[in-house]
Design a protein around this motif. Structure first.
Motif, PDB file in Angstrom:
ATOM      1  N   SER A 233      18.736  -7.929 -49.759  1.00 33.82           N
ATOM      2  CA  SER A 233      18.013  -6.778 -50.328  1.00 33.82           C
ATOM      3  C   SER A 233      17.291  -7.155 -51.614  1.00 33.82           C
ATOM      4  O   SER A 233      16.350  -6.480 -52.028  1.00 33.82           O
ATOM      5  CB  SER A 233      18.968  -5.605 -50.565  1.00 33.82           C
TER       6      SER A 233
ATOM      7  N   ASN B 202      20.237  -0.550 -52.841  1.00 29.38           N
ATOM      8  CA  ASN B 202      20.176  -0.772 -51.394  1.00 29.38           C
ATOM      9  C   ASN B 202      21.008   0.193 -50.559  1.00 29.38           C
ATOM     10  O   ASN B 202      21.051   0.095 -49.331  1.00 29.38           O
ATOM     11  CB  ASN B 202      20.492  -2.237 -51.052  1.00 29.38           C
TER      12      ASN B 202
ATOM     13  N   HIS C 111      10.822  -3.811 -52.005  1.00 30.89           N
ATOM     14  CA  HIS C 111      10.397  -4.876 -51.094  1.00 30.89           C
ATOM     15  C   HIS C 111       8.887  -5.083 -51.158  1.00 30.89           C
ATOM     16  O   HIS C 111       8.333  -5.872 -50.413  1.00 30.89           O
ATOM     17  CB  HIS C 111      10.841  -4.568 -49.659  1.00 30.89           C
TER      18      HIS C 111
ATOM     19  N   THR D  84      15.684  -0.326 -51.964  1.00 33.24           N
ATOM     20  CA  THR D  84      15.716  -1.462 -51.058  1.00 33.24           C
ATOM     21  C   THR D  84      16.582  -1.125 -49.850  1.00 33.24           C
ATOM     22  O   THR D  84      17.156  -0.029 -49.761  1.00 33.24           O
ATOM     23  CB  THR D  84      16.313  -2.703 -51.752  1.00 33.24           C
TER      24      THR D  84
END
Lengths: 308, 291
Positions: free
Chosen positions: B39, B181, B222, B250
């Motif tokens: 991640s 994440n 990302h 993420t």
């Protein structure tokens, strides 16, 4: 008589003059630990961290890795218990040049009771790789150890106390890491102490001498590193060794002396200290008597052991 | 647009290679973490290749930016990016977690030059970063300190001790990037963004950092473009002299269909078949991966 915390505060100011990169970080206790003296002298180099000791240890590590010499001010118990994990990972495991001024160690913490009486710190800190563990006998040795610590590159744990205690070393005393101090020569029994407890052993030895028992008195201000050969040599002539400390009988000074002797020169070692229990709120004299650490109680115990 | 097309493509190529090397390294050593490193891939690449003032040949340069991987279990991701950036040969990744390695299971600054702190026990990195940022102000140095946090580890109270003090000292030279994440090692039963509940559920970390007086920037963690512009803003410092928190949204296990959003891949060793599936998913040929 002078309290080690008084020496701590005064010496910080002295060292602040000498080392421009020395900083003091405080956990909201500077007026107890006497680090407030440093704030008065160097306000810009005094960093209040609030009631948040874990963060204080982490900040100290970052500062140390930038080349600063952070001295920390809080109570013993908040370093070795509350902030133990960052102390271990960020300071000891990175060999950060952080100096821990652990005020209010042992039993005599000013009517706080067991919450603030740290009787496990030596066991914890001795077992920690990379850590230097010091417990000065008096104000003179406190100052000498602090001067030494500023020249040494790495983490140092300095075990301080709250209330006034006798000054026994001469002003010109120079601290050498690992050295065992012989405070009094004897014959029948060796009394081994650390911190201001060593001064109570001197007092006990005088009382014992009046009864014909010659007690040698030794002070281990430097629990780690320790000159083990020096300790063995000094204790060799004695048939009996008695250790005394304001700490649990497990893992502290008594543990250390027993470890060293058992490997090279096994003999009887009596460990006087806190016997696997917590402390309590009470006047100092009452506590020392209750836990067998006052000079009369030490003398009484030694007499019994010598005669048995 | 901060990035030219070619530059973006190069970063994306590095991201694919990094993802594959993370899997390969954990496969080779037979231990390590996968979901958390995956991640953080874009964040790490952006920092090491574009954002930070660093020189891999001089890891102890006084004026370098400082980087702290607070989520130390993502070590294999950090090592991979450092190797690609030239701190040490890519071939050294094969020593990860082996005896005498500089690449310990969690980052050890006493072994590997280029690490600014050791980490592993969670929730401690922001405090060390705060020390660096405070020290920079005292020493009148202009480097920036970047701390990569995980959304799970900020459950540790020590993080908020640091958040409070950083804000009080007005440290605009300190940036925390949250790899948000949505999963932790185990967490709470139920479904969130992943196959267990979100570490913060109904209490978004952005609001907590804001409450502590930090400037907050929320991005897609990302997207290189968004990471780079957020870091640029952070480095310039907040107008009110505040530290910056970049909340990077993420996906845990990002990039591989079989790892995305699955808590079990927090630490799981990929098989040889998994490596093949990874190459296919990433559209990579083994020959394109540096050794």
């Amino acid at each position: 008589m002078k309290a080690l915390r008084e020496a701590f505060g005064e010496t910080l100011v002295e060292l602040g003059e000498k080392y421009p990169r020395l900083l003091v970080l405080d956990g909201d206790l500077a007026n107890s630990t006497k680090a407030d003296r440093f704030e008065a002298a160097f306000p810009d180099r005094f960093l209040e961290m609030g009631i948040a000791e874990q963060n204080m240890l982490g900040v100290a590590a970052g500062l140390a890795h930038l080349g600063f010499i952070p001295w920390l001010s809080s109570f013993t118990v908040f370093f070795t218990h509350r902030a133990l994990d960052p102390l271990r990972m960020l300071v000891a495991q990175t060999h950060a040049n952080v100096k821990i001024g652990a005020a209010y160690s042992g039993l005599l913490t000013g009517y706080t009771g067991k919450t603030h009486q740290d009787v496990e710190d030596l066991a914890i800190m001795r077992a920690m790789p990379d850590m230097v563990v010091l417990a000065p006998i008096d104000a003179v040795e406190t100052r000498a150890m602090m001067h030494w610590a500023c020249e040494y590159q790495g983490p140092v744990y300095l075990r301080l106390t709250r209330d006034p205690s006798p000054v026994v070393l001469e002003a010109a005393y120079r601290f050498e890491p690992g050295r065992v101090l012989e405070l009094r020569q004897g014959r029948d029994v060796a009394l081994v102490g650390t911190g201001p407890q060593s001064t109570r052993l001197l007092e006990a030895a005088k009382a014992l001498a009046r009864e014909g028992i010659e007690a040698g008195v030794f002070h281990l201000g430097s629990l780690k590193p320790l000159d083990e050969d020096g300790l063995l040599e000094k204790l060799r002539p004695y048939p009996l060794v008695v250790t005394a400390e304001e700490h649990s009988i497990y893992g502290g000074l008594g543990g250390l002396v027993s470890e060293v002797l058992s490997a090279a020169d096994p003999k009887r070692v009596i460990r006087i200290g806190i016997e696997d229990r917590w402390g309590e709120s009470a006047p100092n004299d009452w506590l020392l008597d209750r836990y067998g650490l006052s000079a009369p109680r030490i003398a009484e115990r030694v007499r019994k052991e010598v005669e048995s | 647009m901060i990035l030219e097309t070619d530059a973006r493509k190069e970063l994306e190529r590095l991201a694919k290679i990094t993802r594959y090397l993370i899997l390969k390294t954990v496969h080779q050593s037979g231990a390590g973490h996968v979901g958390g490193p995956l991640s953080a891939v874009e964040i790490l690449i952006a920092l090491f290749f574009k954002v930070m003032r660093i020189d891999p040949k001089r890891p102890d340069w006084d004026d370098r930016d400082r980087f702290i991987l607070s989520k130390g279990h993502a070590a294999v991701g950090l090592y991979t990016v450092m190797a690609l950036r030239g701190y040490f040969p890519v071939s050294e990744l094969a020593t990860f977690d082996k005896g005498n390695s500089r690449l310990q299971g969690h980052p050890d600054m006493t072994r590997l030059p280029g690490l600014d702190i050791s980490s592993g026990s969670l929730g401690q990195g922001l405090s060390a970063g705060l020390g660096y940022a405070l020290g920079a102000k005292l020493a009148k140095k202009d480097f920036h300190t970047w701390v990569l946090l995980g959304d799970g580890e900020i459950q540790e109270g020590m993080v908020w001790e640091a958040a409070h003090v950083a804000s009080r000292y007005r440290l605009d030279n300190l940036t925390a990037i949250l790899d948000d994440n949505g999963l932790q090692q185990y967490g709470w039963r139920g479904k969130g963004r992943g196959d267990r509940r979100d570490p913060w559920d109904a209490l978004p970390p952005a609001r907590i950092f804001e409450a502590f007086g930090w400037r907050v920037i929320e991005i897609d963690g990302h997207d290189f473009e968004q990471i780079l512009s957020a870091c640029e803003i952070a480095r310039k410092g907040a107008p009110a002299e505040r530290p910056t928190a970049i909340i990077a949204h993420t996906v845990k296990g990002k990039g591989l269909p079989f790892t995305e959003g699955k808590h079990a891949w927090h630490s799981k060793v990929p098989s040889s078949e998994d490596l093949q599936r990874a190459l296919e998913a990433l559209g990579l040929d083994e020959s394109e991966v540096p050794r």
